[in-house]
Design a protein around this motif. Structure first.
Motif, PDB file in Angstrom:
ATOM      1  N   LEU A  56       0.825  -1.208   0.000  1.00 19.07           N
ATOM      2  CA  LEU A  56       0.000   0.000   0.000  1.00 19.07           C
ATOM      3  C   LEU A  56       0.860   1.259   0.000  1.00 19.07           C
ATOM      4  CD1 LEU A  56      -2.933  -1.013   2.369  1.00 19.07           C
ATOM      5  CD2 LEU A  56      -2.959  -0.796  -0.123  1.00 19.07           C
ATOM      6  N   ALA A  57       1.924   1.253   0.781  1.00 19.95           N
ATOM      7  CA  ALA A  57       2.818   2.414   0.795  1.00 19.95           C
ATOM      8  C   ALA A  57       3.433   2.614  -0.595  1.00 19.95           C
ATOM      9  CB  ALA A  57       3.900   2.234   1.857  1.00 19.95           C
ATOM     10  N   ALA A  58       3.859   1.521  -1.235  1.00 26.45           N
ATOM     11  CA  ALA A  58       4.461   1.616  -2.568  1.00 26.45           C
ATOM     12  C   ALA A  58       3.460   2.094  -3.617  1.00 26.45           C
ATOM     13  CB  ALA A  58       5.051   0.262  -2.973  1.00 26.45           C
ATOM     14  N   SER A  59       2.167   1.816  -3.386  1.00 24.75           N
ATOM     15  CA  SER A  59       1.143   2.248  -4.351  1.00 24.75           C
ATOM     16  C   SER A  59       0.748   3.707  -4.148  1.00 24.75           C
ATOM     17  CB  SER A  59      -0.087   1.346  -4.265  1.00 24.75           C
ATOM     18  OG  SER A  59      -0.856   1.657  -3.123  1.00 24.75           O
ATOM     19  N   CYS A  61      -0.348   5.113  -1.100  1.00 29.27           N
ATOM     20  CA  CYS A  61      -1.282   5.399  -0.008  1.00 29.27           C
ATOM     21  C   CYS A  61      -0.586   6.239   1.065  1.00 29.27           C
ATOM     22  CB  CYS A  61      -1.815   4.112   0.617  1.00 29.27           C
ATOM     23  SG  CYS A  61      -2.946   3.225  -0.466  1.00 29.27           S
ATOM     24  N   THR A  62      -1.266   7.258   1.515  1.00 30.95           N
ATOM     25  CA  THR A  62      -0.726   8.108   2.573  1.00 30.95           C
ATOM     26  C   THR A  62      -1.483   7.935   3.881  1.00 30.95           C
ATOM     27  OG1 THR A  62      -2.105   9.941   1.810  1.00 30.95           O
ATOM     28  CG2 THR A  62       0.174   9.849   0.987  1.00 30.95           C
ATOM     29  N   GLU A  63      -2.615   7.252   3.821  1.00 27.25           N
ATOM     30  CA  GLU A  63      -3.419   6.967   5.008  1.00 27.25           C
ATOM     31  C   GLU A  63      -3.903   5.528   4.911  1.00 27.25           C
ATOM     32  OE1 GLU A  63      -7.805   8.200   6.248  1.00 27.25           O
ATOM     33  OE2 GLU A  63      -6.417   9.901   6.306  1.00 27.25           O
ATOM     34  N   VAL A  64      -3.519   4.692   5.890  1.00 28.09           N
ATOM     35  CA  VAL A  64      -3.888   3.285   5.861  1.00 28.09           C
ATOM     36  C   VAL A  64      -4.543   2.909   7.189  1.00 28.09           C
ATOM     37  CG1 VAL A  64      -3.076   0.907   5.676  1.00 28.09           C
ATOM     38  CG2 VAL A  64      -2.029   2.689   4.264  1.00 28.09           C
ATOM     39  N   THR A  65      -5.709   2.299   7.088  1.00 29.81           N
ATOM     40  CA  THR A  65      -6.427   1.780   8.246  1.00 29.81           C
ATOM     41  C   THR A  65      -6.244   0.272   8.296  1.00 29.81           C
ATOM     42  OG1 THR A  65      -8.080   3.532   8.081  1.00 29.81           O
ATOM     43  CG2 THR A  65      -8.704   1.556   9.310  1.00 29.81           C
ATOM     44  N   GLY A  87       5.973  -1.373  13.578  1.00 26.37           N
ATOM     45  CA  GLY A  87       6.965  -1.631  12.541  1.00 26.37           C
ATOM     46  C   GLY A  87       6.591  -0.983  11.222  1.00 26.37           C
ATOM     47  N   LEU A  88       5.307  -1.008  10.884  1.00 21.08           N
ATOM     48  CA  LEU A  88       4.851  -0.328   9.668  1.00 21.08           C
ATOM     49  C   LEU A  88       5.117   1.165   9.760  1.00 21.08           C
ATOM     50  CD1 LEU A  88       1.417  -2.106   9.082  1.00 21.08           C
ATOM     51  CD2 LEU A  88       3.471  -2.333   7.679  1.00 21.08           C
ATOM     52  N   ARG A  89       4.845   1.736  10.927  1.00 20.91           N
ATOM     53  CA  ARG A  89       5.089   3.175  11.121  1.00 20.91           C
ATOM     54  C   ARG A  89       6.569   3.503  10.949  1.00 20.91           C
ATOM     55  NH1 ARG A  89       1.069   2.578  15.715  1.00 20.91           N
ATOM     56  NH2 ARG A  89      -0.837   3.470  14.833  1.00 20.91           N
ATOM     57  N   ALA A  90       7.437   2.648  11.458  1.00 19.71           N
ATOM     58  CA  ALA A  90       8.875   2.874  11.340  1.00 19.71           C
ATOM     59  C   ALA A  90       9.340   2.733   9.890  1.00 19.71           C
ATOM     60  CB  ALA A  90       9.637   1.906  12.241  1.00 19.71           C
ATOM     61  N   ASP A  91       8.780   1.747   9.188  1.00 20.81           N
ATOM     62  CA  ASP A  91       9.188   1.495   7.807  1.00 20.81           C
ATOM     63  C   ASP A  91       8.523   2.426   6.801  1.00 20.81           C
ATOM     64  OD1 ASP A  91      10.779  -0.560   8.720  1.00 20.81           O
ATOM     65  OD2 ASP A  91       9.343  -2.142   8.220  1.00 20.81           O
ATOM     66  N   GLY A  92       7.371   2.982   7.169  1.00 26.50           N
ATOM     67  CA  GLY A  92       6.626   3.851   6.260  1.00 26.50           C
ATOM     68  C   GLY A  92       6.266   5.166   6.917  1.00 26.50           C
ATOM     69  N   PRO A  93       7.282   6.007   7.205  1.00 24.26           N
ATOM     70  CA  PRO A  93       6.999   7.244   7.954  1.00 24.26           C
ATOM     71  C   PRO A  93       6.145   8.248   7.185  1.00 24.26           C
ATOM     72  CG  PRO A  93       9.272   7.218   7.202  1.00 24.26           C
ATOM     73  CD  PRO A  93       8.689   5.866   6.872  1.00 24.26           C
ATOM     74  N   GLY A  94       6.051   8.125   5.875  1.00 25.82           N
ATOM     75  CA  GLY A  94       5.223   9.042   5.102  1.00 25.82           C
ATOM     76  C   GLY A  94       3.759   8.640   5.056  1.00 25.82           C
TER      77      GLY A  94
END
Length: 119
Positions: A56-59, A61-65, A87-94
């Motif tokens: 989702l981050a690679a696609s 997405c800037t907001e993920v539920t 871990g997702l927050r650390a890996d996807g800070p944007g």
């Protein structure tokens, strides 16, 4: 802003176990075609939550539920899931990562289950 939703389940050896999860994902896509939807599982099935989150981050997405498709908050939801989301927050800070309570604790789901019991 591009939204994503991850429907998170435990996982099982029998692939048919995930059919209701696939049905929920399809319904979300029908209702909100612009929202990216992924399934993710804790164990025994793929993808896992970090993989679905990375997709989702690679696609873009800037907001993920993240919605746990569990009836209640047992050890996996209380202990394991928050660590994975951290871990997702650390890996996807944007990306803004939001963890929802288990689906079974939502009033709309409780009402639907009560209706099913009475039907």
């Amino acid at each position: 802003m591009k939204r994503g939703v991850i429907l998170f389940g435990h996982g099982a050896r029998d692939p048919r176990w995930a059919d209701p999860f696939r049905a929920v994902a399809a319904r979300v896509r029908e209702r909100e075609p612009g929202v990216e939807v992924r399934l993710a599982f804790l164990e025994l099935m793929a993808p896992d939550l970090p993989t679905a989150g990375a997709e989702l981050a690679a696609s873009g997405c800037t907001e993920v539920t993240v919605l746990p498709l569990f009836l209640g908050a047992g050890g996996h939801v209380r202990n394991d899931l928050p660590l994975i989301v951290d871990g997702l927050r650390a890996d996807g800070p944007g990306v803004s990562w939001r963890l929802e309570p288990p689906a079974g604790e939502l009033p709309s789901v409780i009402d639907a289950l009560a209706g099913a019991a009475l039907a």
